[in-house]
Design a protein around this motif. Sequence first.
Motif, mmCIF file in Angstrom:
data_model
loop_
_atom_site.group_PDB
_atom_site.id
_atom_site.type_symbol
_atom_site.label_atom_id
_atom_site.label_comp_id
_atom_site.label_asym_id
_atom_site.label_seq_id
_atom_site.Cartn_x
_atom_site.Cartn_y
_atom_site.Cartn_z
ATOM 1 N N ARG A 157 0.845 -1.204 0.000
ATOM 2 C CA ARG A 157 0.000 0.000 0.000
ATOM 3 C C ARG A 157 0.883 1.258 0.000
ATOM 4 O O ARG A 157 0.597 2.226 -0.684
ATOM 5 C CB ARG A 157 -0.947 0.003 1.205
ATOM 6 C CG ARG A 157 -2.060 -1.030 1.076
ATOM 7 C CD ARG A 157 -2.991 -1.003 2.279
ATOM 8 N NE ARG A 157 -3.745 0.232 2.376
ATOM 9 C CZ ARG A 157 -4.921 0.460 1.798
ATOM 10 N NH1 ARG A 157 -5.472 -0.463 1.041
ATOM 11 N NH2 ARG A 157 -5.539 1.616 1.963
ATOM 12 N N TYR A 158 1.956 1.212 0.776
ATOM 13 C CA TYR A 158 2.886 2.339 0.842
ATOM 14 C C TYR A 158 3.516 2.580 -0.532
ATOM 15 O O TYR A 158 3.573 3.715 -1.019
ATOM 16 C CB TYR A 158 3.957 2.041 1.892
ATOM 17 C CG TYR A 158 4.961 3.145 2.116
ATOM 18 C CD1 TYR A 158 4.614 4.316 2.794
ATOM 19 C CD2 TYR A 158 6.278 3.012 1.676
ATOM 20 C CE1 TYR A 158 5.547 5.315 3.019
ATOM 21 C CE2 TYR A 158 7.216 4.015 1.897
ATOM 22 C CZ TYR A 158 6.842 5.154 2.570
ATOM 23 O OH TYR A 158 7.765 6.146 2.789
ATOM 24 N N SER A 159 3.928 1.507 -1.178
ATOM 25 C CA SER A 159 4.535 1.617 -2.507
ATOM 26 C C SER A 159 3.540 2.205 -3.506
ATOM 27 O O SER A 159 3.887 3.083 -4.292
ATOM 28 C CB SER A 159 5.016 0.244 -2.979
ATOM 29 O OG SER A 159 5.538 0.325 -4.285
ATOM 30 N N TYR A 160 2.313 1.720 -3.465
ATOM 31 C CA TYR A 160 1.296 2.235 -4.395
ATOM 32 C C TYR A 160 1.112 3.742 -4.176
ATOM 33 O O TYR A 160 1.085 4.519 -5.130
ATOM 34 C CB TYR A 160 -0.045 1.518 -4.197
ATOM 35 C CG TYR A 160 -1.058 1.930 -5.239
ATOM 36 C CD1 TYR A 160 -1.215 1.193 -6.406
ATOM 37 C CD2 TYR A 160 -1.830 3.077 -5.082
ATOM 38 C CE1 TYR A 160 -2.122 1.579 -7.381
ATOM 39 C CE2 TYR A 160 -2.728 3.475 -6.049
ATOM 40 C CZ TYR A 160 -2.875 2.717 -7.197
ATOM 41 O OH TYR A 160 -3.757 3.117 -8.162
ATOM 42 N N LYS A 161 1.008 4.144 -2.924
ATOM 43 C CA LYS A 161 0.790 5.563 -2.610
ATOM 44 C C LYS A 161 1.961 6.417 -3.083
ATOM 45 O O LYS A 161 1.763 7.498 -3.646
ATOM 46 C CB LYS A 161 0.566 5.742 -1.109
ATOM 47 C CG LYS A 161 0.217 7.144 -0.730
ATOM 48 C CD LYS A 161 -0.106 7.248 0.751
ATOM 49 C CE LYS A 161 -0.444 8.688 1.077
ATOM 50 N NZ LYS A 161 -0.779 8.864 2.483
ATOM 51 N N ILE A 162 3.177 5.941 -2.877
ATOM 52 C CA ILE A 162 4.363 6.713 -3.254
ATOM 53 C C ILE A 162 4.474 6.842 -4.777
ATOM 54 O O ILE A 162 4.745 7.919 -5.301
ATOM 55 C CB ILE A 162 5.648 6.069 -2.676
ATOM 56 C CG1 ILE A 162 5.628 6.094 -1.150
ATOM 57 C CG2 ILE A 162 6.896 6.729 -3.230
ATOM 58 C CD1 ILE A 162 5.428 7.467 -0.526
ATOM 59 N N ASP A 174 -8.921 -1.505 -1.513
ATOM 60 C CA ASP A 174 -7.768 -2.381 -1.327
ATOM 61 C C ASP A 174 -6.738 -2.104 -2.416
ATOM 62 O O ASP A 174 -7.080 -1.633 -3.496
ATOM 63 C CB ASP A 174 -8.181 -3.852 -1.437
ATOM 64 C CG ASP A 174 -8.936 -4.364 -0.224
ATOM 65 O OD1 ASP A 174 -9.106 -3.605 0.743
ATOM 66 O OD2 ASP A 174 -9.354 -5.532 -0.260
ATOM 67 N N VAL A 175 -5.493 -2.434 -2.119
ATOM 68 C CA VAL A 175 -4.450 -2.466 -3.143
ATOM 69 C C VAL A 175 -4.223 -3.948 -3.424
ATOM 70 O O VAL A 175 -3.814 -4.701 -2.548
ATOM 71 C CB VAL A 175 -3.160 -1.773 -2.679
ATOM 72 C CG1 VAL A 175 -2.065 -1.938 -3.722
ATOM 73 C CG2 VAL A 175 -3.416 -0.299 -2.401
ATOM 74 N N VAL A 195 5.992 -5.376 -4.121
ATOM 75 C CA VAL A 195 5.650 -3.955 -3.948
ATOM 76 C C VAL A 195 5.886 -3.176 -5.244
ATOM 77 O O VAL A 195 5.900 -1.949 -5.230
ATOM 78 C CB VAL A 195 6.428 -3.322 -2.765
ATOM 79 C CG1 VAL A 195 6.065 -3.987 -1.449
ATOM 80 C CG2 VAL A 195 7.934 -3.374 -2.992
ATOM 81 N N ASN A 196 6.035 -3.889 -6.355
ATOM 82 C CA ASN A 196 6.223 -3.229 -7.649
ATOM 83 C C ASN A 196 4.922 -2.513 -8.010
ATOM 84 O O ASN A 196 3.883 -3.144 -8.172
ATOM 85 C CB ASN A 196 6.569 -4.268 -8.722
ATOM 86 C CG ASN A 196 6.827 -3.650 -10.078
ATOM 87 O OD1 ASN A 196 6.435 -2.524 -10.357
ATOM 88 N ND2 ASN A 196 7.483 -4.410 -10.944
ATOM 89 N N PRO A 197 4.946 -1.184 -8.139
ATOM 90 C CA PRO A 197 3.699 -0.454 -8.406
ATOM 91 C C PRO A 197 3.020 -0.863 -9.708
ATOM 92 O O PRO A 197 1.805 -0.725 -9.837
ATOM 93 C CB PRO A 197 4.145 1.010 -8.439
ATOM 94 C CG PRO A 197 5.622 0.981 -8.610
ATOM 95 C CD PRO A 197 6.107 -0.310 -8.045
#
Length: 195
Positions: free
Chosen positions: A62-67, A77-78, A88-90
């Motif tokens: 979730r952090y990766s998606y947000k960044i 959800d992510v 964590v690959n966006p």
Amino acid sequence: MRGNPKYNCPEERILANIKINSNTGCWEWTGALKGKDRLKQYGHLTIGSRSKGTRKTVSAHRYSYKIYKGNIPDNMDVCHKCDNPKCVNPEHLFIGTRQDNVNDRESKGRNKTPHLTGDNHPSRKLTYEIVKVIRSSKESSTEISKRYGVCSSLIRAIRRGEYWKPPLPGTEGETRNLPECAKCKIRDCQKCIID
């Protein structure tokens, strides 16, 4: 020095905690994992400041998606396209509702609960054969519940067909090869074993 080293930017923090899988392109989280047993697959990290009261633990994906992609709408959800919880690959992540996530899991055959129902459930107290006896019995729910060590509301729910639905055609009898009780002729009878 306590805690994590200081990173120049959030992206740097993510990249410092991944290993790229050359076969799949997944950025596999190498930092802390959260959960128990099979659920201990999702990465997590602590962000924010303790002194400012903003410190919290967040899911790494979730952090990766947000960044990399932007804010995550409330109640969303992510999800993983790649089905790798550590990824964590966006480019492998997408936004969806909880139902979208469940549907994605189901469509890919990742729902692990169907084989843990009925006779296959490790903590079951009843079997399909006992359930058949319960449904045809003229005894009260209270009497039956005492015999099998379950609550009377479960017996009533079984009789209404809410629980212990019949197994799929062709699967009945394949779940276990259980011995028949000498007293009551029910396979794997828990009552007679206790008595």
